[in-house]
Design an enzyme around this catalytic site. Structure first.
Site, PDB file in Angstrom:
ATOM      1  N   THR A 283       4.300  34.758 -19.211  1.00  0.00           N
ATOM      2  CA  THR A 283       3.626  33.251 -18.920  1.00  0.00           C
ATOM      3  C   THR A 283       2.724  34.689 -19.892  1.00  0.00           C
ATOM      4  O   THR A 283       2.089  33.649 -20.964  1.00  0.00           O
ATOM      5  CB  THR A 283       2.946  33.209 -17.904  1.00  0.00           C
ATOM      6  OG1 THR A 283       4.458  32.421 -16.813  1.00  0.00           O
ATOM      7  CG2 THR A 283       1.678  32.369 -18.440  1.00  0.00           C
TER       8      THR A 283
ATOM      9  N   HIS B  52       3.919  34.395 -23.135  1.00  0.00           N
ATOM     10  CA  HIS B  52       3.576  33.150 -24.025  1.00  0.00           C
ATOM     11  C   HIS B  52       2.197  33.042 -24.448  1.00  0.00           C
ATOM     12  O   HIS B  52       1.725  32.781 -25.821  1.00  0.00           O
ATOM     13  CB  HIS B  52       3.590  31.542 -23.472  1.00  0.00           C
ATOM     14  CG  HIS B  52       5.733  32.133 -22.840  1.00  0.00           C
ATOM     15  ND1 HIS B  52       5.905  31.822 -24.107  1.00  0.00           N
ATOM     16  CD2 HIS B  52       5.993  32.082 -21.670  1.00  0.00           C
ATOM     17  CE1 HIS B  52       7.780  31.991 -23.623  1.00  0.00           C
ATOM     18  NE2 HIS B  52       7.347  31.753 -22.227  1.00  0.00           N
TER      19      HIS B  52
ATOM     20  N   HIS C 147      -2.733  36.503 -13.886  1.00  0.00           N
ATOM     21  CA  HIS C 147      -3.028  36.026 -12.492  1.00  0.00           C
ATOM     22  C   HIS C 147      -2.055  36.151 -11.656  1.00  0.00           C
ATOM     23  O   HIS C 147      -1.671  36.547 -10.532  1.00  0.00           O
ATOM     24  CB  HIS C 147      -2.589  34.670 -13.061  1.00  0.00           C
ATOM     25  CG  HIS C 147      -0.916  34.050 -13.427  1.00  0.00           C
ATOM     26  ND1 HIS C 147      -0.575  34.682 -14.828  1.00  0.00           N
ATOM     27  CD2 HIS C 147       0.342  34.691 -13.103  1.00  0.00           C
ATOM     28  CE1 HIS C 147       0.870  34.491 -14.730  1.00  0.00           C
ATOM     29  NE2 HIS C 147       1.368  34.843 -13.605  1.00  0.00           N
ATOM     30  N   GLU C 148      -1.524  38.337 -12.242  1.00  0.00           N
ATOM     31  CA  GLU C 148      -0.606  38.856 -10.812  1.00  0.00           C
ATOM     32  C   GLU C 148      -1.608  40.136 -10.955  1.00  0.00           C
ATOM     33  O   GLU C 148      -1.780  40.647 -11.837  1.00  0.00           O
ATOM     34  CB  GLU C 148       0.675  39.454 -11.580  1.00  0.00           C
ATOM     35  CG  GLU C 148       1.935  37.979 -12.151  1.00  0.00           C
ATOM     36  CD  GLU C 148       2.742  39.089 -12.582  1.00  0.00           C
ATOM     37  OE1 GLU C 148       3.922  37.174 -13.082  1.00  0.00           O
ATOM     38  OE2 GLU C 148       2.866  40.268 -12.617  1.00  0.00           O
TER      39      GLU C 148
ATOM     40  N   CYS D 195      -4.258  15.320  -2.397  1.00  0.00           N
ATOM     41  CA  CYS D 195      -2.609  14.651  -3.015  1.00  0.00           C
ATOM     42  C   CYS D 195      -1.670  14.405  -1.964  1.00  0.00           C
ATOM     43  O   CYS D 195      -1.439  14.624  -0.934  1.00  0.00           O
ATOM     44  CB  CYS D 195      -2.137  14.780  -3.939  1.00  0.00           C
ATOM     45  SG  CYS D 195      -1.328  15.895  -3.949  1.00  0.00           S
TER      46      CYS D 195
ATOM     47  N   ILE E  85      11.818  38.607 -13.505  1.00  0.00           N
ATOM     48  CA  ILE E  85      11.896  38.125 -11.910  1.00  0.00           C
ATOM     49  C   ILE E  85      13.471  37.292 -11.761  1.00  0.00           C
ATOM     50  O   ILE E  85      13.887  37.496 -10.335  1.00  0.00           O
ATOM     51  CB  ILE E  85      11.011  36.733 -12.312  1.00  0.00           C
ATOM     52  CG1 ILE E  85       9.989  36.539 -12.296  1.00  0.00           C
ATOM     53  CG2 ILE E  85      11.829  35.537 -10.722  1.00  0.00           C
ATOM     54  CD1 ILE E  85       9.201  35.346 -12.692  1.00  0.00           C
TER      55      ILE E  85
ATOM     56  N   LEU F  68      15.192  28.349 -12.594  1.00  0.00           N
ATOM     57  CA  LEU F  68      13.577  28.456 -12.529  1.00  0.00           C
ATOM     58  C   LEU F  68      13.364  28.701 -13.691  1.00  0.00           C
ATOM     59  O   LEU F  68      12.142  28.760 -14.654  1.00  0.00           O
ATOM     60  CB  LEU F  68      13.565  30.003 -12.161  1.00  0.00           C
ATOM     61  CG  LEU F  68      12.014  30.948 -12.138  1.00  0.00           C
ATOM     62  CD1 LEU F  68      11.220  29.939 -11.316  1.00  0.00           C
ATOM     63  CD2 LEU F  68      12.046  32.201 -11.850  1.00  0.00           C
TER      64      LEU F  68
ATOM     65  N   THR G 286       9.334  25.935  -9.405  1.00  0.00           N
ATOM     66  CA  THR G 286       8.179  26.451  -9.654  1.00  0.00           C
ATOM     67  C   THR G 286       7.074  27.615  -8.612  1.00  0.00           C
ATOM     68  O   THR G 286       6.878  26.383  -7.139  1.00  0.00           O
ATOM     69  CB  THR G 286       7.350  25.427 -10.488  1.00  0.00           C
ATOM     70  OG1 THR G 286       6.101  25.485 -11.377  1.00  0.00           O
ATOM     71  CG2 THR G 286       7.149  24.678  -9.399  1.00  0.00           C
TER      72      THR G 286
END
Length: 366
Positions: free
Chosen positions: A43, A46, A66-67, A99, A178, A265, A291
């Site tokens: 990601t 990207h 984010h890791e 939610c 992954i 995935l 996800t």
């Protein structure tokens, strides 16, 4: 509170810039973490390249990444589950909690999700702020460069364990980081034959290191035919699709055994046409869309695997960099000639970093 160096997606265009930014303010329900190690996700690539997905999704300007793994430096006044000095990582999905999805055990698909490092400030920096409810505690003896791999490991664990796996033939299609983790998780979870498929010889060699029983180079032989041959014509009982490539997705469905499972995935960049009648409906397949990580079931599962040494992620770490070498690191990721690429934020003796892990930067595959 001062400033820090952070890797910022400053403009809605390719690239990034390492610059001085404010240290994020720790809110009453948050914790401030001194980041020790981070890893580059697909990601992030990207975002760095700035493709159509990034244009439609990512908020700028923003520190991305984010890791991570690090040490808690400040705790908000309302926080009760985290203490100063603890070693932590964090779940990257910031969900609403109210939610229907959140309240029925499906927070990983909360429609109100904000994503750490994508639509909220991330971790390619000296410090990061995370919600205390999202904190994941790490053992103090876990090397930071292993701790930061738990987020993507969670993707692999959710994918592998989204259905029965014990004793079954498994194909991992697409062995990026992954997919490579999925190979190890499938083996640790009692799978039968594990077949790794990709077009990248470097990654296929890594798949063997991670425990694949057989590899298939789908650039040199048709994927579905190779998988059918590998299973004696029966088809693959569990197909784990990690590439997102339309031909690979179709090949996986074609090679899936009757009553088999296909867990998806990989993210296609365009619509994918499938022969629903022949390859899904009349086969009676079970299909899982994957996800993130189930919150927080997947985290407990991956902790069990890591802490009891059922899986070893060290062979996956092929290169380490300091954050100022981000251009080299992202170019390497784009080349595909790597496993997991790690940023060491504080390579000081005594920080818990293992010398043998830093040496992985010298790893060469034949």
């Amino acid at each position: 509170m001062g400033t820090m160096m952070g890797l910022v997606k400053a403009e809605r265009a390719p690239g990034a810039v390492l610059k001085e930014v404010p240290i994020p303010v720790c809110g009453p329900d948050e914790v401030l973490v001194r980041v020790k190690a981070t890893s580059i996700c697909g990601t992030d690539l990207h975002i760095y390249k700035w493709d159509a997905w990034a244009e439609s999704t990512v908020l700028t300007p923003n520190v991305f990444g984010h890791e991570f793994a690090g040490i808690v430096e400040e705790v908000g006044r309302d926080v009760t589950n985290v203490k100063l000095g603890e070693h932590v990582s964090a779940e990257g999905h910031i969900v609403c909690g109210v939610c229907k999805a959140c309240r029925t055990g499906n927070a990983h698909v909360c429609p109100n999700t904000r994503s750490f490092g994508i639509t909220a400030p991330g971790c390619f920096a000296e410090y990061a702020v995370v919600k205390a409810t999202n904190v994941i505690h790490n053992r103090a003896d876990m090397p930071f460069e292993i701790g930061c791999l738990q987020d993507p490991l969670g993707n692999a664990v959710q994918t592998v364990l989204s259905g029965d796996i014990v004793g079954k033939s498994v194909a991992v299609i697409g062995v990026g980081p992954i997919g490579l983790m999925a190979v190890a998780v499938a083996k640790a979870s009692g799978a039968g034959q594990v077949i790794a498929a990709d077009v990248n010889p470097y990654r296929l060699q890594l798949a063997e290191r991670m425990g694949a029983d057989r590899t298939v180079n789908s650039a040199s032989q048709p994927l579905s035919a190779a998988l059918m041959e590998a299973t004696g014509g029966e088809g693959v009982e569990v197909v784990l699709e990690m590439s997102g490539h339309p031909d690979a997705i179709r090949g996986g469905f074609e090679a899936a055994a009757p009553a088999g499972r296909v867990s998806l995935l990989g993210i296609p960049t365009r619509e994918v046409s499938l022969d629903l009648s022949r390859h899904i409906i009349f086969k009676g397949l079970h299909i899982e869309g994957i996800t993130g990580r189930r919150m927080y079931q997947t985290w407990y599962q991956l902790k069990g695997l890591l802490d009891q040494k059922r899986i070893d992620l060290r062979p996956l770490i092929t290169h380490t960099f300091t954050l100022d070498r981000y251009e080299e690191a992202f170019a390497l990721m784009a080349s595909g000639q790597c496993g997991k690429v790690i940023f060491i934020h504080d390579p000081v003796p005594g920080t818990g970093l293992k010398e043998e892990a830093i040496d992985y930067g010298q790893l060469e595959l034949a």
